[in-house]
Structure formats: structure tokens, C-alpha cells
Design a protein around this motif. Structure first.
Motif, mmCIF file in Angstrom:
data_model
loop_
_atom_site.group_PDB
_atom_site.id
_atom_site.type_symbol
_atom_site.label_atom_id
_atom_site.label_comp_id
_atom_site.label_asym_id
_atom_site.label_seq_id
_atom_site.Cartn_x
_atom_site.Cartn_y
_atom_site.Cartn_z
ATOM 1 N N ASP A 51 -37.283 101.559 -58.762
ATOM 2 C CA ASP A 51 -37.912 102.091 -59.970
ATOM 3 C C ASP A 51 -37.147 103.268 -60.555
ATOM 4 O O ASP A 51 -37.186 103.490 -61.759
ATOM 5 C CB ASP A 51 -39.343 102.558 -59.680
ATOM 6 N N LEU A 52 -36.501 104.046 -59.679
ATOM 7 C CA LEU A 52 -35.887 105.259 -60.204
ATOM 8 C C LEU A 52 -34.788 105.807 -59.312
ATOM 9 O O LEU A 52 -34.766 105.582 -58.109
ATOM 10 C CB LEU A 52 -36.946 106.349 -60.399
ATOM 11 N N MET A 53 -33.865 106.507 -59.979
ATOM 12 C CA MET A 53 -32.930 107.393 -59.285
ATOM 13 C C MET A 53 -33.283 108.794 -59.747
ATOM 14 O O MET A 53 -33.444 109.048 -60.934
ATOM 15 C CB MET A 53 -31.478 107.087 -59.654
ATOM 16 N N MET A 54 -33.412 109.678 -58.786
ATOM 17 C CA MET A 54 -33.828 111.027 -59.162
ATOM 18 C C MET A 54 -32.785 112.034 -58.696
ATOM 19 O O MET A 54 -32.388 112.045 -57.535
ATOM 20 C CB MET A 54 -35.196 111.218 -58.538
ATOM 21 N N LEU A 55 -32.296 112.829 -59.638
ATOM 22 C CA LEU A 55 -31.227 113.796 -59.343
ATOM 23 C C LEU A 55 -31.809 115.194 -59.217
ATOM 24 O O LEU A 55 -32.408 115.712 -60.161
ATOM 25 C CB LEU A 55 -30.192 113.753 -60.465
ATOM 26 N N GLU A 56 -31.647 115.769 -58.038
ATOM 27 C CA GLU A 56 -32.126 117.145 -57.845
ATOM 28 C C GLU A 56 -31.165 118.097 -58.532
ATOM 29 O O GLU A 56 -30.084 117.713 -58.962
ATOM 30 C CB GLU A 56 -32.270 117.456 -56.355
ATOM 31 N N ASP A 57 -31.547 119.369 -58.615
ATOM 32 C CA ASP A 57 -30.589 120.355 -59.114
ATOM 33 C C ASP A 57 -30.936 121.752 -58.628
ATOM 34 O O ASP A 57 -32.103 122.083 -58.397
ATOM 35 C CB ASP A 57 -30.547 120.361 -60.642
ATOM 36 N N SER A 58 -29.910 122.517 -58.405
ATOM 37 C CA SER A 58 -30.068 123.944 -58.121
ATOM 38 C C SER A 58 -28.795 124.589 -58.617
ATOM 39 O O SER A 58 -27.718 123.997 -58.520
ATOM 40 C CB SER A 58 -30.228 124.180 -56.622
ATOM 41 N N THR A 59 -28.913 125.792 -59.164
ATOM 42 C CA THR A 59 -27.725 126.374 -59.796
ATOM 43 C C THR A 59 -27.315 127.651 -59.062
ATOM 44 O O THR A 59 -27.401 128.745 -59.612
ATOM 45 C CB THR A 59 -27.966 126.652 -61.293
#
Ligand SMILES: Cc1cc2nc3c(=O)[nH]c(=O)nc-3n(C[C@H](O)[C@H](O)[C@H](O)COP(=O)(O)O)c2cc1C
Length: 435
Positions: A51-59
Motif C-alpha cells: 500500500d505504501l512506502m514511507m520515508l522518515e526524515d530527521s535533519t
């Protein structure tokens, strides 16, 4: 009526280098930067009906462990990392059905910019975009945005609540039929259907309207991951899917039941939010082969031990190099990932054991085996928990691991009617809500 027993599958990862130094790494370390690895991977996931690909993020480039960026950079934990939001556009251009989810922080993005970006991306993806609503954690990233420290934990969620109410108003600032494109009169947009929002909250203010046309889904699909009390309330109010880090059927069921009860409290139908449990299945041709693969994952050398400790330090913003490795984890508190910190106490009796467990903590012993054995265990877990699916995550991401899931495990799940074999709807939200 035959009951639909299907559950959802997603994959959780970063826009950073996949595992680059392994016999199965190919040339990943040199080739991920332009998105080509992720495109290739997304096409495999779509073939398997994810159903989905989910990309995390932190900067942030963390310097908590030993007061330096050495270990984090050496292992590429939080950095190098690229911005996942532009990636969503090219991912969608290379696929047709699967949802693409990006992470953006309510603590750092001005609401208008986020609303406009997501609306544009919903157009570019033809209605397949999602937003992982995070409040961010820890002070290091905040310093990149001109703040001395991040706002206190529960206040971040209060602010996020107001933030979400604001961006939702912006996404409704155009009525769905505002676009006229009337060739006879020459009128493109009906100005009476585009409104200011004049939002004035405690923390955020915006006049509106958005500059963008109403998008296919109207709003992105909302996702969220916080596990604290404030985080769960926030998810129950707004989320349409949740990344749940709880491990073990009992804890997973507790989490899902709790979210569903909170949703009812907030007047929402609990079936409108899918709780997806993070896991790293280990698949082999035989049970023995899977055990060998697991053993490799469980064995840390000295270098990896430092990396695990630096990861824990970055996550909690507590310097684990100052702790006695062979003593129990002392009582600590953080303004960063509270739920993660709490969960560490269950991962081992000593700091060393915790660091070792952390390295593979999404591996569930029941999900190690042949495709048949793991499908049996997933089926049983879903029966016990009640739904809604799994989110695959691994720190050792290679095409070989992806194939273990998409070409070995998923076909077995599909043969049992447990996961989708095709996409019924055009829009990501409609597919997610289908079962
Ligand atoms: C599985 C999982 C994934 C997360 N992904 C992100 C992320 O990509 N970016 C981010 O800033 N925070 C991320 N977080 C942090 C949460 O959004 C939240 O800020 C953090 O867990 C602290 O909230 P809590 O105390 O309610 O758990 C993640 C948390 C979990 C458990």
C-alpha cells in the motif's frame, strides 16, 4: 458474506544509503543519491501489492555519542540523508498505484509551505501522497532552524494539533468545484469558491487561501508515529495510519485497542485508521537457512556496537559513551524520543545488551523461517490483534532483502488471500480504507 481477511503492507525507510558494504550491496553506496535505488525498490513493492512506502526524515548530524559526529557519520545513521519530499514526485512518476509518504515536521515547516507542497505533490502523484506528521525530537535539529532548543514534548503536540487544524483549513480554502475552465466565458476559476481562512491560533496564523488547485485526494493521507500519551491522542484525532513500534502480539494488540478506544472518544470511526506494526521478517529456503541469516543479524562486532550506541545516543540525545556498558541502564529522561527511551529498559539487563538488542529489535522471533512459516505467524498475529498490517523495516537494506519479502514472503501471503494482488482504487486513501 465472506470476510475480507486481508491486511496492509508498507515499507519504512530513509532517503539515505541502503546497506552499502555487503556482498549483496551491489553499487548501492554510490547510486542512491539520485533516487534510482528507491525507484527500483518502489516498483518491486508495487508488484507485490504494497500500500505504501514511507520515508522518515530527521535533519541533524548528531554529535551526542562521545561528543562527536564520528560514529554517526561513520555508519551513516542519521546522515548523510537527503530530503525525501522531492523524491516523492519522481517515485510516483515511476509507478501507478502505490502510496508515497513523506515526513515533515510541524516544528520546522511553516504551515503554509507544508500545505502548498503537499497539495502540489498530491497533483504530481495523481492522489497518492501521504504526510507523516512528526513534531521532531531532540534539540540538534532545532538548532539548524534558529532555535536554541526544541519545544517541550507535550507542548509540541499541542502546537501540532493547532498546526493540523490550520493546514486542513488551507486544504479546504478552495471548494472542490472551483476550477471552471469555461471556454465560452473564458473564466478559468470561480473566485467565489476560493476563500481566505484568516486563521489566528495561539501559535500559528495564516490568511490563505492556498495558491494550489484542490488536489485529487483533497488532503494528503495522514500518518503518525508517536507512542506517548500525547502522541497517541494526536494520532487518534487525525491519523489514517500509524507506525507502531511495539513488539510482541500482546503489546501490539494493546496499542491498537488503545488507539481505537481513543478514536471513539474523539468521535471517529476506528476503522478509518490503520495501525501498521514495524517488523523485520527473516526469510530462508529452509528454517535452518533463516536461522543462519538471523544469527548473522544478531552478531555485532566492536564497530557495530559503537554504531548501535551512537544511534541510541542520537535518538535520545543522551551520551551512551558515559554509561557503564556492563551495568543496568540508569533512570534517564529526555525531551527527544520518550517512547523509545522507555522501551530500552525491556531490551536487556545491561547497557551492552540493550545496544545489542537495539541492532535487531524489529526482528520478531516468530517471523523468522520459510515463507510458509512466517506467513503462518503473520496470519496468527493479525487474527489475535484484529488488524491492520505490517510495515517492513531493516537496517541492512539490499535488493536481496527486498526480494526475500516481495518475491518469497508476499506471494505466500497472497496465495492465502491475506494481502492484495491488485489495486482497486485510483487514490491512496481509498486503497488504504478498502479493508
Ligand atoms: C517508528 C517511528 C518512526 C518515527 N519517524 C520519525 C521521523 O521520520 N522523523 C521524526 O522527526 N520523528 C520520527 N519519529 C518520532 C515521533 O514522531 C515522535 O516525535 C517521537 O516518537 C516522540 O513522540 P512520543 O514521545 O509520542 O513517542 C518516529 C517515531 C517512531 C516510533
Amino acid at each position: 458474506m465472506v470476510q475480507d481477511r486481508r491486511f496492509h503492507l508498507g515499507w519504512f525507510l530513509s532517503f539515505n544509503t541502503p546497506y552499502w558494504n555487503d556482498v549483496y550491496s551491489g553499487n548501492n553506496g554510490a547510486e542512491w543519491m539520485d533516487g534510482s535505488f528507491h525507484i527500483d525498490m518502489l516498483q518491486s513493492l508495487e508488484r507485490a501489492g504494497f500500500d505504501l512506502m514511507m520515508l522518515e526524515d530527521s535533519t541533524k548530524v548528531p554529535n551526542t555519542y562521545q561528543g562527536s559526529t564520528k560514529w554517526d557519520l561513520a555508519y551513516g545513521n542519521f546522515a548523510p540523508k537527503h530530503d525525501p519530499i522531492p523524491l516523492l514526485g519522481i517515485l510516483a512518476a515511476a509507478t501507478k498505484h502505490i502510496g508515497v509518504v513523506g515526513t515533515m515536521s510541524t516544528s520546522f515547516y511553516p504551515p503554509y509551505i507544508l500545505a502548498r507542497l503537499m497539495s502540489t505533490l498530491d497533483h504530481l502523484t495523481h492522489g497518492r501522497v501521504g504526510w507523516n506528521m512528526v513534531t521532531s525530537s531532540g534539540d540538534l535539529a532545532a538548532k539548524n532552524y534558529g532555535m536554541d532548543k526544541l519545544i517541550e514534548h507535550d507542548l509540541r503536540y499541542e502546537m501540532a494539533d493547532e498546526y493540523v487544524r490550520l493546514v486542513r483549513e488551507l486544504w479546504h480554502s478552495w471548494e472542490p468545484d472551483a476550477l471552471l475552465m469555461d471556454r465560452e466565458t473564458g473564466q478559468y476559476v470561480d473566485p467565489d469558491k476560493v476563500h481566505t481562512i484568516d486563521f489566528e491560533g495561539r501559535w500559528f496564523k495564516s490568511r490563505g487561501p492556498l495558491t494550489t488547485l484542490p488536489s485529487p485526494q483533497g488532503m494528503p493521507v495522514f500518518g503518525q508515529a508517536g507512542g506517548s500519551n500525547a502522541g497517541r491522542d494526536f494520532a487518534a484525532k487525525y491519523s489514517e495510519f500509524i507506525l507502531c513500534a511495539s513488539q510482541g502480539v500482546e503489546a501490539m494488540k494493546e496499542y491498537r485497542d488503545d488507539i481505537r478506544a481513543r478514536m471513539k472518544f474523539f468521535g471517529r470511526d476506528p476503522d478509518t485508521c490503520k495501525v501498521l506494526f514495524i517488523t523485520e521478517p527473516i526469510i530462508g529456503r529452509t528454517a535452518e537457512e533463516a536461522q543462519v541469516k538471523k544469527k548473522v543479524r544478531y552478531t555485532l562486532d566492536e564497530y557495530q556496537l559503537h554504531c548501535s550506541l551512537s544511534w541510541l545516543s542520537a535518538h535520545t540525545e543522551i551520551d551512551f559513551s558515559t554509561l557503564d556498558l556492563d551495568a543496568p541502564l540508569p533512570e534517564l529522561s529526555t525531551n527527544a524520543h520518550q517512547t523509545s527511551l522507555k522501551s530500552l529498559y525491556h531490551m536487556g539487563d545491561t547497557v551492552r545488551e540493550i545496544a545489542e538488542t537495539w541492532w535487531h529489535h524489529y526482528i520478531n522471533e516468530d517471523f523468522v523461517g520459510t515463507p510458509e512459516q512466517v506467513a503462518d505467524a503473520m496470519e496468527a498475529a493479525m487474527d489475535e490483534i484484529g488488524g491492520d498490517g505490517f510495515l517492513i523495516e531493516t537496517t541492512v537494506l539490499t535488493r536481496s532483502y527486498i526480494a526475500d519479502i516481495t518475491d518469497a514472503l508476499v506471494p505466500e501471503l497472497q496465495r492465502r488471500g491475506l494481502t492484495r494482488t491488485s489495486y482497486t482504487h485510483e487514490l491512496f486513501r481509498d486503497n488504504l480504507m478498502e479493508f
